[in-house]
Design an enzyme around this catalytic site. Sequence first.
Site, PDB file in Angstrom:
ATOM      1  N   ALA A  75       0.837  -1.195   0.000  1.00  0.00           N
ATOM      2  CA  ALA A  75       0.000   0.000   0.000  1.00  0.00           C
ATOM      3  C   ALA A  75       0.875   1.250   0.000  1.00  0.00           C
ATOM      4  CB  ALA A  75      -0.887  -0.015   1.241  1.00  0.00           C
ATOM      5  N   GLY A  97       0.737  -5.005   1.161  1.00  0.00           N
ATOM      6  CA  GLY A  97      -0.332  -5.116   0.170  1.00  0.00           C
ATOM      7  C   GLY A  97       0.156  -5.758  -1.123  1.00  0.00           C
ATOM      8  N   GLU A 101       3.741  -4.902   7.754  1.00  0.00           N
ATOM      9  CA  GLU A 101       2.851  -3.850   8.267  1.00  0.00           C
ATOM     10  C   GLU A 101       3.089  -3.551   9.741  1.00  0.00           C
ATOM     11  OE1 GLU A 101       1.986  -6.249   6.199  1.00  0.00           O
ATOM     12  OE2 GLU A 101       0.533  -5.537   4.725  1.00  0.00           O
ATOM     13  N   GLU A 109      -0.259  -9.274  -0.475  1.00  0.00           N
ATOM     14  CA  GLU A 109      -1.704  -9.550  -0.420  1.00  0.00           C
ATOM     15  C   GLU A 109      -2.295  -9.608  -1.834  1.00  0.00           C
ATOM     16  OE1 GLU A 109      -2.196  -6.311   2.476  1.00  0.00           O
ATOM     17  OE2 GLU A 109      -3.327  -7.748   3.675  1.00  0.00           O
TER      18      GLU A 109
HETATM   19  N1  3HC Z   1       4.515   3.481   0.022  1.00  0.00           N
HETATM   20  C1  3HC Z   1       4.965   4.692  -0.354  1.00  0.00           C
HETATM   21  N2  3HC Z   1       6.235   4.945  -0.656  1.00  0.00           N
HETATM   22  C2  3HC Z   1       7.105   3.932  -0.568  1.00  0.00           C
HETATM   23  C3  3HC Z   1       6.709   2.648  -0.182  1.00  0.00           C
HETATM   24  C4  3HC Z   1       5.345   2.430   0.107  1.00  0.00           C
HETATM   25  N3  3HC Z   1       4.872   1.222   0.448  1.00  0.00           N
HETATM   26  N4  3HC Z   1       7.797   1.855  -0.164  1.00  0.00           N
HETATM   27  C5  3HC Z   1       8.828   2.617  -0.543  1.00  0.00           C
HETATM   28  N5  3HC Z   1       8.416   3.872  -0.791  1.00  0.00           N
HETATM   29  C6  3HC Z   1       9.215   4.995  -1.282  1.00  0.00           C
HETATM   30  C7  3HC Z   1      10.202   5.487  -0.252  1.00  0.00           C
HETATM   31  O1  3HC Z   1       9.615   6.440   0.591  1.00  0.00           O
HETATM   32  C8  3HC Z   1      11.271   6.081  -1.128  1.00  0.00           C
HETATM   33  O2  3HC Z   1      10.813   7.350  -1.539  1.00  0.00           O
HETATM   34  P1  3HC Z   1      11.860   8.556  -1.740  1.00  0.00           P
HETATM   35  O3  3HC Z   1      12.807   8.067  -2.789  1.00  0.00           O
HETATM   36  O4  3HC Z   1      10.988   9.679  -2.151  1.00  0.00           O
HETATM   37  O5  3HC Z   1      12.525   8.738  -0.404  1.00  0.00           O
HETATM   38  C9  3HC Z   1      11.262   5.173  -2.349  1.00  0.00           C
HETATM   39  O6  3HC Z   1      10.001   4.510  -2.349  1.00  0.00           O
HETATM   40  C10 3HC Z   1      12.357   4.133  -2.350  1.00  0.00           C
HETATM   41  O7  3HC Z   1      12.330   3.474  -1.082  1.00  0.00           O
HETATM   42  P2  3HC Z   1      13.660   3.174  -0.245  1.00  0.00           P
HETATM   43  O8  3HC Z   1      14.495   4.392  -0.219  1.00  0.00           O
HETATM   44  O9  3HC Z   1      13.223   2.597   1.037  1.00  0.00           O
HETATM   45  O10 3HC Z   1      14.357   2.096  -1.201  1.00  0.00           O
HETATM   46  P3  3HC Z   1      15.026   0.733  -0.821  1.00  0.00           P
HETATM   47  O11 3HC Z   1      15.383   0.114  -2.118  1.00  0.00           O
HETATM   48  O12 3HC Z   1      16.055   0.927   0.222  1.00  0.00           O
HETATM   49  O13 3HC Z   1      13.873  -0.158  -0.122  1.00  0.00           O
HETATM   50  C11 3HC Z   1      11.724  -1.203   0.091  1.00  0.00           C
HETATM   51  C12 3HC Z   1      12.747  -0.541  -0.861  1.00  0.00           C
HETATM   52  C13 3HC Z   1      12.291  -2.506   0.653  1.00  0.00           C
HETATM   53  C14 3HC Z   1      10.487  -1.466  -0.698  1.00  0.00           C
HETATM   54  C15 3HC Z   1      11.444  -0.266   1.295  1.00  0.00           C
HETATM   55  O14 3HC Z   1      11.116   1.021   0.772  1.00  0.00           O
HETATM   56  C16 3HC Z   1      10.301  -0.683   2.148  1.00  0.00           C
HETATM   57  O15 3HC Z   1      10.488  -1.497   3.037  1.00  0.00           O
HETATM   58  N6  3HC Z   1       9.092  -0.129   1.911  1.00  0.00           N
HETATM   59  C17 3HC Z   1       7.968  -0.308   2.738  1.00  0.00           C
HETATM   60  C18 3HC Z   1       7.340  -1.658   2.554  1.00  0.00           C
HETATM   61  C19 3HC Z   1       6.132  -1.792   3.452  1.00  0.00           C
HETATM   62  O16 3HC Z   1       6.173  -1.528   4.636  1.00  0.00           O
HETATM   63  N7  3HC Z   1       5.006  -2.232   2.873  1.00  0.00           N
HETATM   64  C20 3HC Z   1       3.800  -2.370   3.578  1.00  0.00           C
HETATM   65  C21 3HC Z   1       2.995  -1.133   3.424  1.00  0.00           C
HETATM   66  S1  3HC Z   1       1.559  -1.145   4.429  1.00  0.00           S
HETATM   67  C22 3HC Z   1       0.449  -2.104   3.566  1.00  0.00           C
HETATM   68  O17 3HC Z   1       0.766  -2.625   2.532  1.00  0.00           O
HETATM   69  C23 3HC Z   1      -0.917  -2.168   4.146  1.00  0.00           C
HETATM   70  C24 3HC Z   1      -1.745  -3.196   3.497  1.00  0.00           C
HETATM   71  O18 3HC Z   1      -1.744  -4.375   4.282  1.00  0.00           O
HETATM   72  C25 3HC Z   1      -3.156  -2.741   3.371  1.00  0.00           C
END
Ligand code: 3HC
Length: 703
Positions: free
Chosen positions: A63, A104, A127, A107
């Site tokens: 997400a 997500g 999450e 998912e």
């Molecule tokens: N949403 C929005 N932006 C995101 C994102 C996300 N899920 N994941 C990464 N980004 C953005 C970062 O903010 C960053 O933006 P910026 O360049 O403007 O600073 C860019 O993408 C690149 O991210 P990283 O600098 O972190 O790049 P890496 O290559 O080091 O890592 C990653 C990539 C492993 C995907 C890491 O970004 C990460 O762990 N992201 C979050 C993953 C996450 O927590 N997903 C779950 C979201 S909650 C969800 O899905 C709810 C659902 O159950 C309903």
Amino acid sequence: MNSLVTFEMDGDLALIGLARPPVNALGQPLRAAILEAAERAAADPAVKAIVLHGSSGLFSAGADISEFGSEASFAAPDLPGLLLRLTRLDKPLVAAIGKLALGGGLELALACGYRIGEPGTRVGLPEINLGLLPGAGGTQRLPRLIGAQAALDMMLSGAPVNAQKALDIGILDRLAPSAESLLDEARAYARELVAGQAQARPAVPFPEPAKGLPEDFLARFRQDNEPRWKSRLAPRLLLSAVEAACLLPLEEGLAREVALFKEAEASRQSAALRHVFFAEREAGKVPGIDASTQLRTIAKVAVIGAGTMGGGIAMNFANAGIPVTLLERQGDALDRGLAQIRHNYGISVKRGKLSEAQLEQRMALLTGTLDYADLADVDLVIEAVFEKMEIKQAVFRELDRACKPGAILASNTSSLDVDQIAAVTSRPQDVIGLHFFSPANVMRLLEVVRGKATAPDVLATTLKMGRTIGKMPVVSGVCFGFIGNRMLEPYAREAHRLVLEGATPAQVDGVLTGLDLNMGVFSMLDLAGVDVNFLVRDANRAAIAHDESYCRLGDELYALGRFGQKTGRGFYAYEGRNRQDDYEVVALAERLAGELHVPRRPIGDQEIHDRCLFMLINEGIQLLDEGIALRAGDIDLVWLNGYGFPSHLGGPMHYAETLGLDKVLAGIRHYQKALGDYGQMWFTPAPLLERLVAAGKTRIEPF
Ligand code: 3HC
Ligand code: NAI
């Protein structure tokens, strides 16, 4: 077709590619695009199966985190609704999972009937790290795919699993031999399904996810884990969602999950953890450096001093496969340092975290020397010798002579002026502070101290290097204590003073650990050493403002040889690691209070909270105003990663915003009056805090 997805026909297959760089975050526009593409494929009788992939290789990081807390989060089509629709398509849907499927993203893949990965694929439901639970079917579909226990482990740890593990536990059905061949293999898989007239969705392996587990499994699980969760909300909500998966039919479970997810999303804890997520990414962005800044190569490192810090610092590089030369004054100190490193690795071997072979590989990356001539080809030197300016300056003169042009010369000083150290070299532009925290091989915080002459590429290179060795680098300007220890001063000062005024060390620590801080001030001092703390304080009396009562209790304990855990007595008495209140400390506090004419009274927990925390916050705001810290988020990262501040409070700056800046200011003004001369001396609001409140701002930012 919407440009956020690609849509291609390949014979009787429809290929839908997610195309929202950098990570295919499933924000509303991408969700709408996927739905549109899926409906098109569903409606086209020529389409017999669908392959869903990431058009640049990466599948999806889940997400869009920036949507949480806003209406966009559940704007139509919402993720649960979109995924439900996908599960109802009557054509096989194959997820081709390149690189990542997180949150997500996984998912989405679970809503597809079939999943194929490649060797580099990682899948997970992280999450929990955002104070959330999977909210688009993950808590219901994963337990039905891999069983409740395995699903709980994955969701509560938040840690992704690699491709092989995902295949073994049944999250992936197949693995393509390489990332390059993934899409071809996914197509072949889809064709096989069509040829075999496969169902759109195969039957789930665990229709009753808790079957086979003891009847009281979930209740026990809750009981066993509650203490570890402290006041964290998300694990509790997550467990409730898994209970629903075990007890309710899928559709009811999905509805329950959405309700629990919304509760988590609306919580302060999740807002704080989302703040931390973005702060961590912001911390790498520093004015004056950008993508065009040419980085220096760091292929070989030297560490000066093989003591407590030097050894730990060297381990970080060896762990990352970077060769390190350790330089000491004398052979015996060097031998001791190397033996200690081997011992530390040995502990990891005993715990099963490292193999003997890995231990030897890491030790082989470490070379000891007594001769500066051996540093001629290193790219980075980190000095970790005694905390004395003359000694450090002497080391830097040697480094200036011995190291090649362009080598970065760093000091791990915790209190000395990096500019004065740089000044004795002919290359102050190459000098920087790299303040690791103890134990240096474990603690994630790295304060990167920018001297007034430090070159931008030196800063950029060390920030990148910090991330390479798994640290959280945060930029600080030069001042006494940098960001973290400077804030520690007023915080620890209040803790000491409160005991003079009538609180006990256990009461003060209890209020702080009640907020979920890892440790209270006094447990921390007893662990780090009352003597260490005293000696730093004593050496820096000129740099730290103080009055007569200032940390007097600590000074007296030092004089009594009560150095903390290592002597069995400090602010507490110890039996092994068991801590007990010590009436002698209370008696000492009473005596000192008498001598210093500090009236003693019962002190309430709220006062302890406000005085310790508001002084911590006030100093942080002052650091921001002085430009020592670049952002409030950076200050939060320092306290989260170096001082055990709980991430679900977001760090002291975010916590202040949650409490209300006006309330924090009012509290400081209250104690300024209520505590007489002491209050007048210490409880001066930071001018930036006053300006922010006067302007009605609710966020801490330079203003
Ligand atoms: N949403 C929005 N932006 C995101 C994102 C996300 N899920 N994941 C990464 N980004 C953005 C970062 O903010 C960053 O933006 P910026 O360049 O403007 O600073 C860019 O993408 C690149 O991210 P990283 O600098 O972190 O790049 P890496 O290559 O080091 O890592 C990653 C990539 C492993 C995907 C890491 O970004 C990460 O762990 N992201 C979050 C993953 C996450 O927590 N997903 C779950 C979201 S909650 C969800 O899905 C709810 C659902 O159950 C309903
Ligand atoms: P330590 O006393 O454990 O180690 C210092 C080592 O440096 C000793 O092995 C000593 O033999 C060696 N040494 C001294 N002079 C030297 C010289 N001229 N050339 C080569 N080696 C020399 O000290 P510790 O705790 O490792 O601290 C080192 C530095 O790290 C200090 O600047 C300290 O302020 C800083 N620091 C310490 C932290 C801690 O918790 N111990 C935390 C963060 C920073």
